[in-house]
Structure formats: C-alpha cells, structure tokens
Design a protein around this motif. Structure first.
Motif, PDB file in Angstrom:
ATOM      1  N   ALA A  47      16.642  -2.093  -0.652  1.00  0.00           N
ATOM      2  CA  ALA A  47      15.400  -2.849  -0.793  1.00  0.00           C
ATOM      3  C   ALA A  47      14.238  -1.934  -1.133  1.00  0.00           C
ATOM      4  O   ALA A  47      13.397  -2.254  -1.988  1.00  0.00           O
ATOM      5  CB  ALA A  47      15.115  -3.618   0.501  1.00  0.00           C
ATOM      6  N   GLY A  48      14.181  -0.781  -0.480  1.00  0.00           N
ATOM      7  CA  GLY A  48      13.102   0.159  -0.740  1.00  0.00           C
ATOM      8  C   GLY A  48      13.163   0.741  -2.139  1.00  0.00           C
ATOM      9  O   GLY A  48      12.127   0.883  -2.816  1.00  0.00           O
ATOM     10  N   ARG A  50      14.430  -0.638  -4.826  1.00  0.00           N
ATOM     11  CA  ARG A  50      14.038  -1.677  -5.786  1.00  0.00           C
ATOM     12  C   ARG A  50      12.531  -1.912  -5.765  1.00  0.00           C
ATOM     13  O   ARG A  50      11.905  -2.126  -6.806  1.00  0.00           O
ATOM     14  CB  ARG A  50      14.803  -2.964  -5.479  1.00  0.00           C
ATOM     15  CG  ARG A  50      16.278  -2.877  -5.862  1.00  0.00           C
ATOM     16  CD  ARG A  50      17.073  -4.012  -5.282  1.00  0.00           C
ATOM     17  NE  ARG A  50      18.439  -4.064  -5.825  1.00  0.00           N
ATOM     18  CZ  ARG A  50      19.480  -4.546  -5.172  1.00  0.00           C
ATOM     19  NH1 ARG A  50      19.332  -5.029  -3.940  1.00  0.00           N
ATOM     20  NH2 ARG A  50      20.680  -4.548  -5.743  1.00  0.00           N
ATOM     21  N   TRP A  51      11.939  -1.856  -4.589  1.00  0.00           N
ATOM     22  CA  TRP A  51      10.495  -2.068  -4.438  1.00  0.00           C
ATOM     23  C   TRP A  51       9.714  -0.936  -5.103  1.00  0.00           C
ATOM     24  O   TRP A  51       8.732  -1.167  -5.805  1.00  0.00           O
ATOM     25  CB  TRP A  51      10.178  -2.184  -2.956  1.00  0.00           C
ATOM     26  CG  TRP A  51       8.786  -2.555  -2.599  1.00  0.00           C
ATOM     27  CD1 TRP A  51       8.109  -3.689  -2.946  1.00  0.00           C
ATOM     28  CD2 TRP A  51       7.894  -1.799  -1.767  1.00  0.00           C
ATOM     29  NE1 TRP A  51       6.854  -3.689  -2.373  1.00  0.00           N
ATOM     30  CE2 TRP A  51       6.708  -2.546  -1.641  1.00  0.00           C
ATOM     31  CE3 TRP A  51       8.002  -0.583  -1.088  1.00  0.00           C
ATOM     32  CZ2 TRP A  51       5.619  -2.101  -0.898  1.00  0.00           C
ATOM     33  CZ3 TRP A  51       6.930  -0.143  -0.335  1.00  0.00           C
ATOM     34  CH2 TRP A  51       5.745  -0.893  -0.241  1.00  0.00           C
ATOM     35  N   GLU A  54       9.605  -1.070  -8.972  1.00  0.00           N
ATOM     36  CA  GLU A  54       8.813  -2.117  -9.614  1.00  0.00           C
ATOM     37  C   GLU A  54       7.552  -1.588 -10.292  1.00  0.00           C
ATOM     38  O   GLU A  54       6.963  -2.289 -11.124  1.00  0.00           O
ATOM     39  CB  GLU A  54       8.386  -3.163  -8.572  1.00  0.00           C
ATOM     40  CG  GLU A  54       9.494  -4.014  -8.013  1.00  0.00           C
ATOM     41  CD  GLU A  54       8.999  -4.922  -6.893  1.00  0.00           C
ATOM     42  OE1 GLU A  54       9.822  -5.715  -6.400  1.00  0.00           O
ATOM     43  OE2 GLU A  54       7.803  -4.849  -6.519  1.00  0.00           O
ATOM     44  N   ALA A 103       0.597  -2.466  -1.168  1.00  0.00           N
ATOM     45  CA  ALA A 103       1.505  -3.322  -0.421  1.00  0.00           C
ATOM     46  C   ALA A 103       0.683  -4.426   0.220  1.00  0.00           C
ATOM     47  O   ALA A 103      -0.532  -4.306   0.362  1.00  0.00           O
ATOM     48  CB  ALA A 103       2.248  -2.509   0.640  1.00  0.00           C
ATOM     49  N   ALA A 108       6.734  -3.710   6.137  1.00  0.00           N
ATOM     50  CA  ALA A 108       7.528  -4.259   5.038  1.00  0.00           C
ATOM     51  C   ALA A 108       8.180  -5.553   5.482  1.00  0.00           C
ATOM     52  O   ALA A 108       8.240  -5.875   6.676  1.00  0.00           O
ATOM     53  CB  ALA A 108       8.596  -3.256   4.585  1.00  0.00           C
ATOM     54  N   TRP A 110      11.345  -6.142   5.134  1.00  0.00           N
ATOM     55  CA  TRP A 110      12.729  -5.869   5.512  1.00  0.00           C
ATOM     56  C   TRP A 110      12.740  -4.897   6.696  1.00  0.00           C
ATOM     57  O   TRP A 110      11.792  -4.128   6.879  1.00  0.00           O
ATOM     58  CB  TRP A 110      13.501  -5.275   4.329  1.00  0.00           C
ATOM     59  CG  TRP A 110      12.886  -4.024   3.762  1.00  0.00           C
ATOM     60  CD1 TRP A 110      13.068  -2.741   4.180  1.00  0.00           C
ATOM     61  CD2 TRP A 110      11.948  -3.963   2.683  1.00  0.00           C
ATOM     62  NE1 TRP A 110      12.316  -1.867   3.433  1.00  0.00           N
ATOM     63  CE2 TRP A 110      11.622  -2.597   2.493  1.00  0.00           C
ATOM     64  CE3 TRP A 110      11.370  -4.920   1.842  1.00  0.00           C
ATOM     65  CZ2 TRP A 110      10.725  -2.166   1.517  1.00  0.00           C
ATOM     66  CZ3 TRP A 110      10.473  -4.482   0.875  1.00  0.00           C
ATOM     67  CH2 TRP A 110      10.172  -3.130   0.723  1.00  0.00           C
ATOM     68  N   ARG A 176       1.920   1.876  -1.366  1.00  0.00           N
ATOM     69  CA  ARG A 176       3.367   1.729  -1.529  1.00  0.00           C
ATOM     70  C   ARG A 176       3.976   3.135  -1.413  1.00  0.00           C
ATOM     71  O   ARG A 176       3.928   3.915  -2.354  1.00  0.00           O
ATOM     72  CB  ARG A 176       3.691   1.104  -2.878  1.00  0.00           C
ATOM     73  CG  ARG A 176       5.164   0.760  -3.054  1.00  0.00           C
ATOM     74  CD  ARG A 176       5.396  -0.056  -4.315  1.00  0.00           C
ATOM     75  NE  ARG A 176       4.595  -1.273  -4.356  1.00  0.00           N
ATOM     76  CZ  ARG A 176       4.986  -2.428  -4.885  1.00  0.00           C
ATOM     77  NH1 ARG A 176       6.191  -2.531  -5.421  1.00  0.00           N
ATOM     78  NH2 ARG A 176       4.188  -3.472  -4.894  1.00  0.00           N
ATOM     79  N   HIS A 201       7.826   1.579   2.604  1.00  0.00           N
ATOM     80  CA  HIS A 201       7.056   0.532   3.274  1.00  0.00           C
ATOM     81  C   HIS A 201       5.603   0.667   2.849  1.00  0.00           C
ATOM     82  O   HIS A 201       5.227   1.618   2.169  1.00  0.00           O
ATOM     83  CB  HIS A 201       7.167   0.662   4.807  1.00  0.00           C
ATOM     84  CG  HIS A 201       6.638   1.949   5.360  1.00  0.00           C
ATOM     85  ND1 HIS A 201       7.371   3.111   5.367  1.00  0.00           N
ATOM     86  CD2 HIS A 201       5.443   2.256   5.931  1.00  0.00           C
ATOM     87  CE1 HIS A 201       6.662   4.086   5.923  1.00  0.00           C
ATOM     88  NE2 HIS A 201       5.485   3.588   6.265  1.00  0.00           N
TER      89      HIS A 201
END
Length: 272
Positions: A47-48, A50-51, A54, A103, A108, A110, A176, A201
């Motif tokens: 998840a991190g 992919r974030w 971005e 952010a 975060a 997740w 971020r 996060h």
C-alpha cells in the motif's frame, strides 16, 4: 502479475519473510518477499509503495508487480549502479516533490508496520501530539516491557514527551513520507535513487531527512541542499533532528535490544 515465472532463486530471510529474486517469462526481473509471519506487514508495504508512486516527478519506488493476501509481495528488481553526486541532487529534489504531495492527515488509511513492529496509523491533525501518542509512547512502553529500558530511561524520555509541543517547531501540514528512510532503503539504480521498504504515511517531512542523517548516506549534504532548494525547511531544523530520530532509535531498541539504548538516550539529552 500478468507473466509466468521463468526462474526464482532464494536469497535467505530478513525479519519475518523469505526473499527471492528471479525472472518473468516476459524478461522482467523481480524481487519478492514471502511472509513466514506478520503477513500483514507486506500488505502495508505494498500500500505504501503504491501511494508513494502516485506522485508525478516524486521519488522513485519499485513497481508492485503482485501482492497477495497471506503475505506475498513481488516487485520489480532494482539494478544497482552506485551513488553519484548528480543522483543525490536528483533524490533531494524528488523527495521534496513527494513530500509536497501531502496527505489527508498524519497517519494513513492502512495499518502500519516497521519491520515486524506494528505502527499505529490512526489519523491525527496535530503532529506533535500524534507523534508522541502514535510513534513514541507505544515503543517506549514496549522497550521497557522487554527490559531494554529501565525506569530512569523512561522518565528521561517522558520529559521529552512533556515538551514535544515546544520542541516540534513551526506547524507543518502532513507530508507524504517514506517513513523508514535510512541509507539501506535507498538503492542507487541506473536511473537514480530508488526507495524501498517504506513505512509510508502522512508525517512530518523532517522525519525522512532525520532518518537519512541517523546512519548516514552517500552525498548526504548534496541530498539535503537540493531538498532545501526545492522545498525550503523551517529555521531551526538542525535542533529538531534528535526529536525525529527518537522513533527510529526506539524501534531499534525494541528490535535489537540495549545496544541502541545509548544513542537513544543521547538524542533525548540533546533535546532537554
């Protein structure tokens, strides 16, 4: 993952996962982690990654090729070439771009992990209170419970916690951040630096920089100078470095024991 595996070689283990590298049928090379425990940590890492990915023009991270519940994470392999001054300048600028992307809150959406240690990513709005409550206090209790810190050590760190609002410096919006940006998590690829193993996060941007400084990095001063030119830092940052290093040092105490007690207490003393 849209291509079959052509070859796969085990590389040993790290923390609670077994490592592999190999090649797909389409010629792409991969690096994989398979959980032997704490499978949810690999979900958090995916998840991190992919974030962080971005952000246009931000710091490079490996592409996630596949991630499966139950603890499998497959990423593109980074072909390392070694650090150069130009790559360091580029990393400073790209890291600034990632931080600027921001952010929604500190924390975060997740669950967080740092190696095999859980990170409380419950969102918050005020960084000093969030940092003390979600990053420092849980690990301080854990280190004491494991017998790695005594009551006097805890009292010294609690004095820092009592002053965290004053020590934190000017308010900053959530950045971020990578969240575990020590030198070992910076791979110098053929196209520049690639950041791996994030504990990503919404955090304070000075945290990533302080982590780079904790154990050193090639061309560190160039990274910091390029960052500051792209995204100027508030006055007094040098005085705040020990505050941002308390969390990784506490994590190292929890993971590796009393050998990290002295640098942790030294950082606390610099703040008092």
């Amino acid at each position: 993952m849209s291509s079959e595996v052509r070859s796969c070689t085990p590389l040993g283990s790290s923390h609670a996962w077994t490592l592999y590298r190999g090649e797909l049928a389409d010629g792409r090379r991969f690096f994989a982690k398979v959980a032997e425990g704490h499978a949810e940590a690999l979900d958090s890492e995916a998840a991190g990654l992919r974030w962080l990915a971005e952000v246009p023009g931000g710091a490079d991270v490996p592409e996630v090729l596949a991630a499966a519940d139950g603890g499998v994470l497959v990423m593109e392999q980074v072909h390392e070439r070694g650090a150069t001054a130009a790559a360091a300048d580029d990393l400073g600028r790209r890291l600034a771009t990632t931080h600027r992307a921001g952010a929604e809150a500190f924390g975060a959406s997740w669950p967080g992990w740092l190696a095999t240690l859980p990170l409380d990513n419950t969102p918050g709005r005020a960084w000093p209170e969030w940092y003390a409550r979600r990053r420092l206090l849980p690990y301080l209790r854990d280190a004491h419970d494991r017998g790695f810190l005594d009551s006097g050590d805890v009292a010294q760190l609690e004095r820092v916690l009592a002053r965290v609002d004053d020590l934190a410096g000017p308010d900053e919006p959530p950045a971020r951040i990578h969240g575990d940006l020590w030198d070992g998590n910076v791979l110098w690829g053929r196209d520049g630096a690639v950041l791996i193993d994030p504990a990503a996060h919404g955090g304070h941007r000075e945290t990533d920089l302080a982590m780079l400084e904790l154990f050193g990095a090639p061309h560190l001063e160039r990274i910091l100078a390029a960052y500051h030119e792209a995204f100027p830092l508030a006055d007094g940052r040098r005085d705040r470095v020990p505050l941002h290093q308390l969390h990784p040092l506490l994590a190292h105490v929890c993971l590796f024991g009393r050998s990290y007690r002295t640098p942790l207490l030294d950082a606390a003393r610099r703040l008092l």
